[in-house]
Design a protein around this motif. Structure first.
Motif, PDB file in Angstrom:
ATOM      1  N   TYR A 139     -63.143  79.202 -10.558  1.00 54.61           N
ATOM      2  CA  TYR A 139     -64.255  78.470 -11.162  1.00 54.61           C
ATOM      3  C   TYR A 139     -63.914  76.989 -11.093  1.00 54.61           C
ATOM      4  CZ  TYR A 139     -68.370  77.665 -14.017  1.00 54.61           C
ATOM      5  OH  TYR A 139     -69.616  77.272 -14.454  1.00 54.61           O
ATOM      6  N   ASP A 140     -64.816  76.215 -10.522  1.00 53.84           N
ATOM      7  CA  ASP A 140     -64.622  74.774 -10.403  1.00 53.84           C
ATOM      8  C   ASP A 140     -65.442  74.095 -11.499  1.00 53.84           C
ATOM      9  OD1 ASP A 140     -64.317  72.141  -9.745  1.00 53.84           O
ATOM     10  OD2 ASP A 140     -65.065  72.313  -7.694  1.00 53.84           O
ATOM     11  N   TYR A 141     -64.747  73.601 -12.513  1.00 54.99           N
ATOM     12  CA  TYR A 141     -65.428  72.980 -13.642  1.00 54.99           C
ATOM     13  C   TYR A 141     -65.999  71.606 -13.303  1.00 54.99           C
ATOM     14  CZ  TYR A 141     -64.268  76.531 -17.069  1.00 54.99           C
ATOM     15  OH  TYR A 141     -64.215  77.710 -17.784  1.00 54.99           O
ATOM     16  N   LYS A 142     -65.641  71.079 -12.164  1.00 55.55           N
ATOM     17  CA  LYS A 142     -66.180  69.772 -11.786  1.00 55.55           C
ATOM     18  C   LYS A 142     -67.674  69.849 -11.523  1.00 55.55           C
ATOM     19  CE  LYS A 142     -64.635  65.721  -9.303  1.00 55.55           C
ATOM     20  NZ  LYS A 142     -63.551  65.181  -8.442  1.00 55.55           N
ATOM     21  N   ASP A 143     -68.138  70.960 -10.953  1.00 64.23           N
ATOM     22  CA  ASP A 143     -69.571  71.110 -10.682  1.00 64.23           C
ATOM     23  C   ASP A 143     -70.094  72.491 -11.058  1.00 64.23           C
ATOM     24  OD1 ASP A 143     -68.388  72.605  -8.716  1.00 64.23           O
ATOM     25  OD2 ASP A 143     -69.270  71.523  -7.033  1.00 64.23           O
ATOM     26  N   ASP A 144     -69.358  73.214 -11.916  1.00 65.39           N
ATOM     27  CA  ASP A 144     -69.771  74.540 -12.390  1.00 65.39           C
ATOM     28  C   ASP A 144     -70.121  75.464 -11.227  1.00 65.39           C
ATOM     29  OD1 ASP A 144     -69.727  74.612 -15.389  1.00 65.39           O
ATOM     30  OD2 ASP A 144     -70.953  72.825 -15.123  1.00 65.39           O
ATOM     31  N   THR A 145     -69.157  75.652 -10.360  1.00 64.90           N
ATOM     32  CA  THR A 145     -69.335  76.468  -9.173  1.00 64.90           C
ATOM     33  C   THR A 145     -68.289  77.576  -9.132  1.00 64.90           C
ATOM     34  OG1 THR A 145     -70.152  74.558  -7.932  1.00 64.90           O
ATOM     35  CG2 THR A 145     -69.424  76.446  -6.648  1.00 64.90           C
ATOM     36  N   VAL A 146     -68.730  78.782  -8.774  1.00 63.88           N
ATOM     37  CA  VAL A 146     -67.808  79.880  -8.506  1.00 63.88           C
ATOM     38  C   VAL A 146     -67.485  79.862  -7.016  1.00 63.88           C
ATOM     39  CG1 VAL A 146     -67.489  82.385  -8.484  1.00 63.88           C
ATOM     40  CG2 VAL A 146     -68.675  81.296 -10.395  1.00 63.88           C
ATOM     41  N   VAL A 147     -66.209  79.784  -6.693  1.00 65.67           N
ATOM     42  CA  VAL A 147     -65.756  79.723  -5.308  1.00 65.67           C
ATOM     43  C   VAL A 147     -64.911  80.963  -5.023  1.00 65.67           C
ATOM     44  CG1 VAL A 147     -64.460  78.427  -3.577  1.00 65.67           C
ATOM     45  CG2 VAL A 147     -65.721  77.209  -5.376  1.00 65.67           C
ATOM     46  N   THR A 148     -65.299  81.715  -3.992  1.00 71.37           N
ATOM     47  CA  THR A 148     -64.541  82.897  -3.584  1.00 71.37           C
ATOM     48  C   THR A 148     -64.040  82.706  -2.164  1.00 71.37           C
ATOM     49  OG1 THR A 148     -65.910  84.331  -4.989  1.00 71.37           O
ATOM     50  CG2 THR A 148     -64.597  85.401  -3.277  1.00 71.37           C
ATOM     51  N   LYS A 149     -62.748  82.901  -1.980  1.00 75.79           N
ATOM     52  CA  LYS A 149     -62.151  82.746  -0.661  1.00 75.79           C
ATOM     53  C   LYS A 149     -61.506  84.070  -0.244  1.00 75.79           C
ATOM     54  CE  LYS A 149     -61.406  77.782  -0.694  1.00 75.79           C
ATOM     55  NZ  LYS A 149     -60.630  76.706  -0.068  1.00 75.79           N
ATOM     56  N   THR A 150     -61.749  84.458   1.001  1.00 74.49           N
ATOM     57  CA  THR A 150     -61.146  85.658   1.561  1.00 74.49           C
ATOM     58  C   THR A 150     -59.983  85.240   2.456  1.00 74.49           C
ATOM     59  OG1 THR A 150     -63.263  86.832   1.527  1.00 74.49           O
ATOM     60  CG2 THR A 150     -61.529  87.731   2.941  1.00 74.49           C
ATOM     61  N   VAL A 151     -58.800  85.727   2.105  1.00 70.99           N
ATOM     62  CA  VAL A 151     -57.580  85.345   2.816  1.00 70.99           C
ATOM     63  C   VAL A 151     -57.042  86.547   3.589  1.00 70.99           C
ATOM     64  CG1 VAL A 151     -55.194  84.552   2.556  1.00 70.99           C
ATOM     65  CG2 VAL A 151     -56.997  83.608   1.083  1.00 70.99           C
ATOM     66  N   ASN A 152     -56.768  86.336   4.869  1.00 74.01           N
ATOM     67  CA  ASN A 152     -56.143  87.351   5.709  1.00 74.01           C
ATOM     68  C   ASN A 152     -54.633  87.235   5.501  1.00 74.01           C
ATOM     69  OD1 ASN A 152     -54.848  88.694   7.968  1.00 74.01           O
ATOM     70  ND2 ASN A 152     -56.845  88.683   9.007  1.00 74.01           N
ATOM     71  N   LEU A 153     -54.033  88.265   4.917  1.00 72.80           N
ATOM     72  CA  LEU A 153     -52.609  88.212   4.616  1.00 72.80           C
ATOM     73  C   LEU A 153     -51.739  88.351   5.859  1.00 72.80           C
ATOM     74  CD1 LEU A 153     -52.744  90.259   1.330  1.00 72.80           C
ATOM     75  CD2 LEU A 153     -51.751  87.981   1.541  1.00 72.80           C
ATOM     76  N   ASP A 154     -52.309  88.878   6.937  1.00 75.37           N
ATOM     77  CA  ASP A 154     -51.539  89.000   8.174  1.00 75.37           C
ATOM     78  C   ASP A 154     -51.419  87.653   8.890  1.00 75.37           C
ATOM     79  OD1 ASP A 154     -51.301  91.633   7.579  1.00 75.37           O
ATOM     80  OD2 ASP A 154     -52.561  92.380   9.211  1.00 75.37           O
ATOM     81  N   THR A 155     -52.530  86.906   8.914  1.00 75.31           N
ATOM     82  CA  THR A 155     -52.529  85.627   9.620  1.00 75.31           C
ATOM     83  C   THR A 155     -52.243  84.446   8.698  1.00 75.31           C
ATOM     84  OG1 THR A 155     -54.910  85.281   9.282  1.00 75.31           O
ATOM     85  CG2 THR A 155     -54.232  86.529  11.249  1.00 75.31           C
ATOM     86  N   GLY A 156     -52.389  84.663   7.384  1.00 71.67           N
ATOM     87  CA  GLY A 156     -52.178  83.575   6.441  1.00 71.67           C
ATOM     88  C   GLY A 156     -53.275  82.537   6.472  1.00 71.67           C
ATOM     89  N   LYS A 157     -54.486  82.941   6.859  1.00 77.53           N
ATOM     90  CA  LYS A 157     -55.600  81.992   6.966  1.00 77.53           C
ATOM     91  C   LYS A 157     -56.783  82.420   6.094  1.00 77.53           C
ATOM     92  CE  LYS A 157     -54.469  80.541  11.686  1.00 77.53           C
ATOM     93  NZ  LYS A 157     -54.001  79.219  11.212  1.00 77.53           N
ATOM     94  N   VAL A 158     -57.541  81.432   5.648  1.00 75.70           N
ATOM     95  CA  VAL A 158     -58.789  81.693   4.926  1.00 75.70           C
ATOM     96  C   VAL A 158     -59.864  82.021   5.952  1.00 75.70           C
ATOM     97  CG1 VAL A 158     -60.574  80.714   3.438  1.00 75.70           C
ATOM     98  CG2 VAL A 158     -58.160  80.176   3.022  1.00 75.70           C
ATOM     99  N   GLU A 159     -60.420  83.223   5.872  1.00 77.73           N
ATOM    100  CA  GLU A 159     -61.421  83.660   6.839  1.00 77.73           C
ATOM    101  C   GLU A 159     -62.846  83.362   6.382  1.00 77.73           C
ATOM    102  OE1 GLU A 159     -59.186  87.358   9.095  1.00 77.73           O
ATOM    103  OE2 GLU A 159     -60.706  87.803   7.591  1.00 77.73           O
ATOM    104  N   GLN A 160     -63.034  83.263   5.072  1.00 79.96           N
ATOM    105  CA  GLN A 160     -64.399  83.066   4.574  1.00 79.96           C
ATOM    106  C   GLN A 160     -64.356  82.386   3.215  1.00 79.96           C
ATOM    107  OE1 GLN A 160     -66.673  86.674   4.551  1.00 79.96           O
ATOM    108  NE2 GLN A 160     -68.467  85.760   3.616  1.00 79.96           N
TER     109      GLN A 160
END
Length: 268
Positions: A139-160
């Motif tokens: 939750y980002d209280y700066k602008d009241d936004t819910v942010v969801t990130k999908t992380v690939n644990l094999d590649t170590g990268k944020v996919e979405q």
């Protein structure tokens, strides 16, 4: 057995009945299961307990590690290991996100809400070697936004990355603690302090003295005004505090707006 103690703010009751008063009232029953926010013109969702200490690390780290160690790894649909959970958070909060977001304390970095194993993609359902992914929600209280990130644990990268406004997932333990801090610092918290002293004989000075459960509160348009009218757009909770090894304290009439850092009282 029923014990009644008279004091200037009302009555403290340890029993199954809830006295209607302008202060908090102690009851020896589990309040969250019987206290829907829709009773006062809002809607709520159950949140975690203070006993779930793992949720206490809500603030983003001050330094972002660019290449966190993999540590212990799970397999297939096994639950995320502690090492994987830490790694996911480190990967998800890059320097830009860290600098542009704000947590419940008003400090730099987003407020972590949850980390869970992500569902496999449709094309990977029958693949035993499909990559493990995790969804981490902030939750980002700066602008009241819910942010969801999908992380690939094999590649170590944020996919979405997904962002949502006006969505209020259950509160984290860190948010419950901050809500209690705000209530204790507000004049409306006087009843909570008085009830705690009646129950224990001690002064209530810190949320650490309580077990905390909360429900997210969303205001119904036109039903509440003032400090509560933005709840839903803002991050608001109702607390259900419990004396450790003691009774619950009924504080359902109070709503803490974590975004505005204000406390309000439900009416009607």
């Amino acid at each position: 057995m029923r014990r009644t103690v008279h004091r200037h703010l009302g009555k403290v009751v340890a029993g199954t009945a809830i006295a209607v008063a302008g202060t908090a009232v102690m009851v020896a029953v589990t309040l969250p299961g019987t206290a829907g926010a829709d009773e006062s013109g809002g809607t709520g969702k159950a949140a975690g307990s203070a006993q779930q200490a793992a949720d206490g690390q809500g603030a983003a780290p001050g330094v972002v590690q660019q290449a966190p160690a993999e540590g212990e790894k799970g397999k297939g649909r096994d639950p995320l290991t502690d090492d994987e959970t830490k790694r996911v958070e480190q990967i998800a909060v890059n320097q830009q996100f860290l600098n542009s977001s704000e947590n419940v304390d008003g400090k730099r970095g987003p407020q972590r809400l949850d980390v869970e194993l992500a569902d496999p993609e449709a094309s990977e359902l029958d693949n035993p070697n499909a990559p493990r992914r995790a969804d981490v929600t902030f939750y980002d209280y700066k602008d009241d936004t819910v942010v969801t990130k999908t992380v690939n644990l094999d590649t170590g990268k944020v996919e979405q990355t997904g962002t949502q406004h006006g969505v209020q997932p259950p509160a984290s333990h860190a948010e419950n603690v901050e809500a209690a801090e705000l209530l204790l610092a507000d004049p409306l918290g006087a009843g909570l302090k008085a009830d705690y002293k009646d129950a224990t004989g001690n002064e209530l000075t810190s949320p650490d003295q309580l077990l905390l459960t909360a429900m997210v509160y969303k205001a119904t348009p036109g039903r509440q005004s003032g400090v509560l009218d933005q709840c839903g757009e803002h991050r608001c909770v109702r607390l259900f505090p419990k004396v450790k090894n003691g009774p619950w304290i009924d504080a359902r009439d109070f709503v803490i707006d974590l975004s505005a850092r204000k406390v309000g009282k439900l009416t009607g």
